[in-house]
Design an enzyme around this catalytic site. Structure first.
Site, short mmCIF file in Angstrom:
data_model
loop_
_atom_site.label_atom_id
_atom_site.label_comp_id
_atom_site.label_asym_id
_atom_site.label_seq_id
_atom_site.Cartn_x
_atom_site.Cartn_y
_atom_site.Cartn_z
N ASP A 1 0.86 -1.18 0.00
CA ASP A 1 0.00 0.00 0.00
C ASP A 1 0.90 1.23 0.00
O ASP A 1 2.10 1.14 0.26
CB ASP A 1 -0.94 0.00 1.22
CG ASP A 1 -2.24 0.78 0.95
OD1 ASP A 1 -2.33 1.48 -0.07
OD2 ASP A 1 -3.16 0.67 1.78
N ASP A 2 0.29 2.37 -0.32
CA ASP A 2 1.09 3.60 -0.34
C ASP A 2 1.47 4.04 1.07
O ASP A 2 2.57 4.49 1.32
CB ASP A 2 0.39 4.73 -1.12
CG ASP A 2 -1.06 4.98 -0.69
OD1 ASP A 2 -1.58 4.24 0.17
OD2 ASP A 2 -1.68 5.92 -1.24
N ASP B 1 -2.06 4.95 7.94
CA ASP B 1 -2.37 6.15 8.72
C ASP B 1 -2.88 5.71 10.09
O ASP B 1 -2.10 5.52 11.02
CB ASP B 1 -3.41 6.98 7.94
CG ASP B 1 -3.70 8.33 8.58
OD1 ASP B 1 -3.72 8.41 9.82
OD2 ASP B 1 -3.92 9.31 7.84
O1 LIG Z 1 -4.43 3.50 7.81
P1 LIG Z 1 -5.75 4.04 7.33
O2 LIG Z 1 -6.30 5.10 8.25
O3 LIG Z 1 -6.73 2.98 7.01
O4 LIG Z 1 -5.44 4.86 5.98
C1 LIG Z 1 -4.60 4.38 4.94
C2 LIG Z 1 -5.39 4.02 3.73
O5 LIG Z 1 -6.15 5.15 3.27
C3 LIG Z 1 -5.85 5.43 1.90
O6 LIG Z 1 -6.73 4.74 1.03
P2 LIG Z 1 -8.23 5.25 0.73
O7 LIG Z 1 -9.22 4.52 1.58
O8 LIG Z 1 -8.27 6.74 0.79
O9 LIG Z 1 -8.52 4.77 -0.77
P3 LIG Z 1 -7.63 4.95 -2.09
O10 LIG Z 1 -6.38 4.16 -1.90
O11 LIG Z 1 -8.50 4.42 -3.18
O12 LIG Z 1 -7.33 6.44 -2.25
C4 LIG Z 1 -4.45 4.89 1.73
O13 LIG Z 1 -4.19 4.57 0.36
C5 LIG Z 1 -4.45 3.65 2.59
O14 LIG Z 1 -4.96 2.53 1.87
O1 LIG Z 2 -3.49 10.80 0.26
C1 LIG Z 2 -3.60 10.42 1.44
N1 LIG Z 2 -2.74 10.97 2.37
C2 LIG Z 2 -2.78 10.61 3.70
O2 LIG Z 2 -2.00 11.14 4.51
C3 LIG Z 2 -3.75 9.62 4.06
N2 LIG Z 2 -4.10 9.04 5.24
C4 LIG Z 2 -5.10 8.17 4.98
N3 LIG Z 2 -5.41 8.19 3.66
C5 LIG Z 2 -4.58 9.09 3.07
N4 LIG Z 2 -4.50 9.48 1.77
MG LIG Z 3 -5.74 3.12 -0.13
#
Ligand SMILES: O=P(O)(O)OC[C@H]1O[C@H](OP(=O)(O)OP(=O)(O)O)[C@H](O)[C@@H]1O
Ligand SMILES: O=c1[nH]c(=O)c2nc[nH]c2[nH]1
Ligand SMILES: [Mg+2]
Length: 162
Positions: free
Chosen positions: A98-99, A102
């Site tokens: 994952d990227d 959080d």
């Molecule tokens: O640790 P957390 O509080 O769960 O947050 C982290 C997750 O939130 C974001 O995804 P998002 O749900 O925004 O979807 P996306 O990847 O499609 O943008 C990010 O890419 C992680 O997958």
């Molecule tokens: O683009 C993002 N940046 C963040 O810091 C983050 N945390 C949860 N989901 C996120 N997405």
């Molecule tokens: Mg995500």
């Protein structure tokens, strides 16, 4: 899209070049922890990092788990849209990408499905950090990371110049 949120005081914009460099650094850091059966990318944020890792680590089998839990910067109930299909044996030998982590909520859902997989992200905030096996850069909990795919070039330049 607002770039300021009550709970996220700091903005941390990342360029394509920085992201590519950090993703390569992540690949090198986990290169001796394989071999890997394949990658499970957590969409959508894990897709670009997974593509870079697949190139660096010469992995061709890539599955997805589709989870969404944020509308812009607002966290809501996680929607689990698709589980990985290729994974068996509690994810042993698989690399989850994952990227970022959080709060760790997304990571906890995925770990529950694949408790033996290796979980790798590029960025980590303190609350999610214990759920990740390998990451590259830690930022504080009140930082919002801005990825290049979420920003238009004008907004991106404005944040960079703050
Ligand atoms: O640790 P957390 O509080 O769960 O947050 C982290 C997750 O939130 C974001 O995804 P998002 O749900 O925004 O979807 P996306 O990847 O499609 O943008 C990010 O890419 C992680 O997958
Ligand atoms: O683009 C993002 N940046 C963040 O810091 C983050 N945390 C949860 N989901 C996120 N997405
Ligand atoms: Mg995500």
């Amino acid at each position: 899209m607002s770039s300021h949120h009550a709970d996220t005081a700091k903005n941390f914009p990342v360029t394509w070049e920085e992201l590519h460099r950090h993703a390569k650094a992540l690949a090198w850091r986990i290169s001796d922890k394989g071999p890997w059966k394949g990658i499970v990318a957590i969409t959508r944020g894990g897709l670009v990092p997974a593509a870079i890792l697949a190139r660096e680590l010469n992995i061709r089998l890539i599955d997805t788990i589709c989870i969404s839990s944020y509308d812009h910067q607002n966290q809501r109930t996680a929607q689990n849209l698709k589980a990985p299909v290729a994974v068996e044996g509690e994810g042993e030998g698989w690399l989850i990408v994952d990227d970022l982590v959080d709060t760790g909520k997304t990571a906890a859902i995925v770990r529950n499905m694949m408790p033996k997989a290796h979980f790798a992200t590029i960025y980590a905030k303190p609350a999610g950090r214990p759920l990740v096996d390998t990451f590259i850069t830690e930022v504080s909990q009140d930082t919002w990371i801005h990825f290049p795919w979420d920003l238009n070039p004008i907004a991106y330049m404005q944040i960079r110049n703050d």
